[in-house]
Scaffold this motif. Sequence first.
Motif, PDB file in Angstrom:
ATOM      1  N   VAL A 177       0.844  -1.199   0.000  1.00  0.00           N
ATOM      2  CA  VAL A 177       0.000   0.000   0.000  1.00  0.00           C
ATOM      3  C   VAL A 177       0.875   1.243   0.000  1.00  0.00           C
ATOM      4  N   ASN A 178       0.273   2.365  -0.385  1.00  0.00           N
ATOM      5  CA  ASN A 178       1.030   3.615  -0.332  1.00  0.00           C
ATOM      6  C   ASN A 178       0.897   4.250   1.052  1.00  0.00           C
ATOM      7  N   GLN A 179       1.764   5.230   1.313  1.00  0.00           N
ATOM      8  CA  GLN A 179       1.785   5.865   2.633  1.00  0.00           C
ATOM      9  C   GLN A 179       0.475   6.579   2.918  1.00  0.00           C
ATOM     10  N   PHE A 180      -0.170   7.091   1.883  1.00  0.00           N
ATOM     11  CA  PHE A 180      -1.445   7.782   2.069  1.00  0.00           C
ATOM     12  C   PHE A 180      -2.498   6.825   2.622  1.00  0.00           C
ATOM     13  N   PHE A 181      -2.483   5.573   2.177  1.00  0.00           N
ATOM     14  CA  PHE A 181      -3.397   4.546   2.689  1.00  0.00           C
ATOM     15  C   PHE A 181      -3.178   4.365   4.198  1.00  0.00           C
ATOM     16  N   ILE A 182      -1.919   4.265   4.597  1.00  0.00           N
ATOM     17  CA  ILE A 182      -1.596   4.099   6.025  1.00  0.00           C
ATOM     18  C   ILE A 182      -2.023   5.325   6.819  1.00  0.00           C
ATOM     19  N   ASP A 183      -1.738   6.512   6.277  1.00  0.00           N
ATOM     20  CA  ASP A 183      -2.079   7.755   6.990  1.00  0.00           C
ATOM     21  C   ASP A 183      -3.586   7.908   7.173  1.00  0.00           C
ATOM     22  N   GLN A 184      -4.351   7.408   6.220  1.00  0.00           N
ATOM     23  CA  GLN A 184      -5.797   7.547   6.285  1.00  0.00           C
ATOM     24  C   GLN A 184      -6.431   6.561   7.273  1.00  0.00           C
ATOM     25  N   TYR A 185      -5.951   5.320   7.293  1.00  0.00           N
ATOM     26  CA  TYR A 185      -6.648   4.271   8.041  1.00  0.00           C
ATOM     27  C   TYR A 185      -5.876   3.734   9.253  1.00  0.00           C
ATOM     28  N   PHE A 186      -4.559   3.844   9.225  1.00  0.00           N
ATOM     29  CA  PHE A 186      -3.767   3.325  10.354  1.00  0.00           C
ATOM     30  C   PHE A 186      -2.661   4.311  10.724  1.00  0.00           C
ATOM     31  N   PRO A 187      -3.028   5.543  11.049  1.00  0.00           N
ATOM     32  CA  PRO A 187      -1.998   6.543  11.356  1.00  0.00           C
ATOM     33  C   PRO A 187      -1.205   6.180  12.612  1.00  0.00           C
ATOM     34  N   ASP A 188       0.092   6.481  12.547  1.00  0.00           N
ATOM     35  CA  ASP A 188       0.994   6.285  13.697  1.00  0.00           C
ATOM     36  C   ASP A 188       1.059   4.827  14.142  1.00  0.00           C
ATOM     37  N   LYS A 189       0.852   3.904  13.203  1.00  0.00           N
ATOM     38  CA  LYS A 189       0.951   2.483  13.531  1.00  0.00           C
ATOM     39  C   LYS A 189       1.923   1.806  12.576  1.00  0.00           C
ATOM     40  N   SER A 190       2.647   0.826  13.088  1.00  0.00           N
ATOM     41  CA  SER A 190       3.528   0.027  12.241  1.00  0.00           C
ATOM     42  C   SER A 190       2.707  -1.130  11.679  1.00  0.00           C
ATOM     43  N   MET A 191       2.489  -1.116  10.366  1.00  0.00           N
ATOM     44  CA  MET A 191       1.576  -2.079   9.760  1.00  0.00           C
ATOM     45  C   MET A 191       2.279  -3.159   8.944  1.00  0.00           C
ATOM     46  N   ILE A 192       3.584  -3.131   8.873  1.00  0.00           N
ATOM     47  CA  ILE A 192       4.304  -4.156   8.109  1.00  0.00           C
ATOM     48  C   ILE A 192       4.065  -5.530   8.731  1.00  0.00           C
ATOM     49  N   ASP A 193       3.705  -6.505   7.902  1.00  0.00           N
ATOM     50  CA  ASP A 193       3.393  -7.884   8.283  1.00  0.00           C
ATOM     51  C   ASP A 193       2.093  -7.998   9.075  1.00  0.00           C
ATOM     52  N   SER A 194       1.293  -6.932   9.055  1.00  0.00           N
ATOM     53  CA  SER A 194      -0.010  -6.981   9.723  1.00  0.00           C
ATOM     54  C   SER A 194      -1.046  -7.610   8.793  1.00  0.00           C
ATOM     55  N   ILE A 195      -1.978  -8.364   9.384  1.00  0.00           N
ATOM     56  CA  ILE A 195      -3.066  -8.974   8.630  1.00  0.00           C
ATOM     57  C   ILE A 195      -4.303  -8.098   8.805  1.00  0.00           C
ATOM     58  N   ILE A 196      -4.881  -7.641   7.707  1.00  0.00           N
ATOM     59  CA  ILE A 196      -6.080  -6.811   7.798  1.00  0.00           C
ATOM     60  C   ILE A 196      -7.192  -7.441   6.954  1.00  0.00           C
ATOM     61  N   PRO A 197      -8.434  -7.369   7.434  1.00  0.00           N
ATOM     62  CA  PRO A 197      -9.564  -7.850   6.618  1.00  0.00           C
ATOM     63  C   PRO A 197      -9.925  -6.794   5.587  1.00  0.00           C
ATOM     64  N   PHE A 198      -9.598  -7.033   4.358  1.00  0.00           N
ATOM     65  CA  PHE A 198      -9.822  -6.066   3.292  1.00  0.00           C
ATOM     66  C   PHE A 198     -10.276  -6.833   2.050  1.00  0.00           C
ATOM     67  N   GLY A 199     -11.570  -7.213   2.083  1.00  0.00           N
ATOM     68  CA  GLY A 199     -12.060  -8.103   1.047  1.00  0.00           C
ATOM     69  C   GLY A 199     -11.433  -9.480   1.191  1.00  0.00           C
ATOM     70  N   GLY A 200     -11.303  -9.938   2.423  1.00  0.00           N
ATOM     71  CA  GLY A 200     -10.557 -11.153   2.732  1.00  0.00           C
ATOM     72  C   GLY A 200      -9.298 -10.770   3.476  1.00  0.00           C
ATOM     73  N   ASP A 201      -8.663 -11.725   4.120  1.00  0.00           N
ATOM     74  CA  ASP A 201      -7.462 -11.421   4.893  1.00  0.00           C
ATOM     75  C   ASP A 201      -6.294 -11.104   3.967  1.00  0.00           C
ATOM     76  N   LYS A 202      -5.703  -9.934   4.195  1.00  0.00           N
ATOM     77  CA  LYS A 202      -4.556  -9.485   3.407  1.00  0.00           C
ATOM     78  C   LYS A 202      -3.402  -9.159   4.339  1.00  0.00           C
ATOM     79  N   LYS A 203      -2.186  -9.415   3.865  1.00  0.00           N
ATOM     80  CA  LYS A 203      -0.993  -9.138   4.651  1.00  0.00           C
ATOM     81  C   LYS A 203      -0.220  -7.995   4.008  1.00  0.00           C
ATOM     82  N   ILE A 204      -0.025  -6.924   4.770  1.00  0.00           N
ATOM     83  CA  ILE A 204       0.725  -5.777   4.270  1.00  0.00           C
ATOM     84  C   ILE A 204       2.217  -6.094   4.381  1.00  0.00           C
ATOM     85  N   ILE A 205       2.870  -6.257   3.241  1.00  0.00           N
ATOM     86  CA  ILE A 205       4.296  -6.598   3.256  1.00  0.00           C
ATOM     87  C   ILE A 205       5.180  -5.398   2.912  1.00  0.00           C
ATOM     88  N   GLY A 206       4.592  -4.334   2.395  1.00  0.00           N
ATOM     89  CA  GLY A 206       5.401  -3.175   2.018  1.00  0.00           C
ATOM     90  C   GLY A 206       4.582  -1.908   1.926  1.00  0.00           C
TER      91      GLY A 206
END
Length: 389
Positions: free
Chosen positions: A156-185
Amino acid sequence: MIRHIIKLIWNKKGNNSLLIVEIFLSFLVLFAVLSYVIYNTDRLEVPTGFDTENRWLVFLDRNDKDMDSTANAQMRINLKNDLQSLENVEDVAFSNPIAPYSYNTWSSSYDDLGFEMRSRFLYADINFEKTMNINVTDGRWFDETDKTATYEPIIVNQFFIDQYFPDKSMIDSIIPFGGDKKIIGIIDDYRYNGVFEELQETCFFYQPYTSENSEIIYLKVAENTPKSFEEEVSKMVESITKSSSFVIQDLKAMERRNNRQTWVPMIALLSISGFLCINVALGLFGVLWYNINNRRSEIGLRRALGASRVGIASQFTGEVLILTLLAVLVGVFFAVQVPLLKLIDIPPNIFYRSMFYSALIILTIVVICALYPSAQASKIQPATALHED
């Protein structure tokens, strides 16, 4: 002095009202144009997130959908290997049909976390990052391990993180986004519609280059590659795909054509505004000359009573400035309603900056136009003016 000037303006309110209306309308037009220009030019400072120089795109024909999956995959393997073997080709990558400046887009939204998450979807292969020079700021790009990953990997891009998960480290996090997805970068951005595009949430999915949906080939060619090399690429693609229904485009040329669609209206609007400002300047110049010629006796009498040349020049300049300030203040009153009432979905600071620059431009024009006639008025000799009267 100011009180005297206001009294003079009031006594000539009929003549001055047209000038006030002209300046008021000019301010509003300038405000609208500058808001549009600032809104677009501000985005020039934000990188698009990919390179266009020395990049070529090959848009494949969709007729290969009639081929079986094995033949389709083999065709793309041959395409990649043969194109990579060409002397002027440095890198080759594949993606789905959503390519830069192609005017294609795909977006969706989900509320699996209890709030709506919206994003644009793109699909790319392992080599896409290197070919297009994508800047991965955290985590990594897709690699071979993602082919058999337990959770579908996404970048995902940084804007995605800033909008939905601000101030959080999301690398290797599993999020339900139309099914379970793993943010790798996380990448800087990928504004594939150009520098004038707004920042938007963007999500990359992994797609092997052998997929039948890999319809766009990205070529990073060597610097100073001649245009004639396109013919060599064309012959190779045609021989492998058995079709001539494909298009090769220079990404830099596509970028220029795309940006021209915004630059041309901006230049046209600025030209119209400039023409309007010239009309205002000529109107002010004419009004001042008319006032001076009609008030020569007044000027001569004031000089005879001891008024200095600076005082005379200041009076005429002050009259025009006060008229302009009245018109600008009325214009600001109407213009400020746009950000206050949120009539347009644009950051309010753009409107406030536009108001400031519009007022500054008009006041500058007024001062420039007032200086020479006012200076000429101050040179009128009392005896000459009174004798003429």
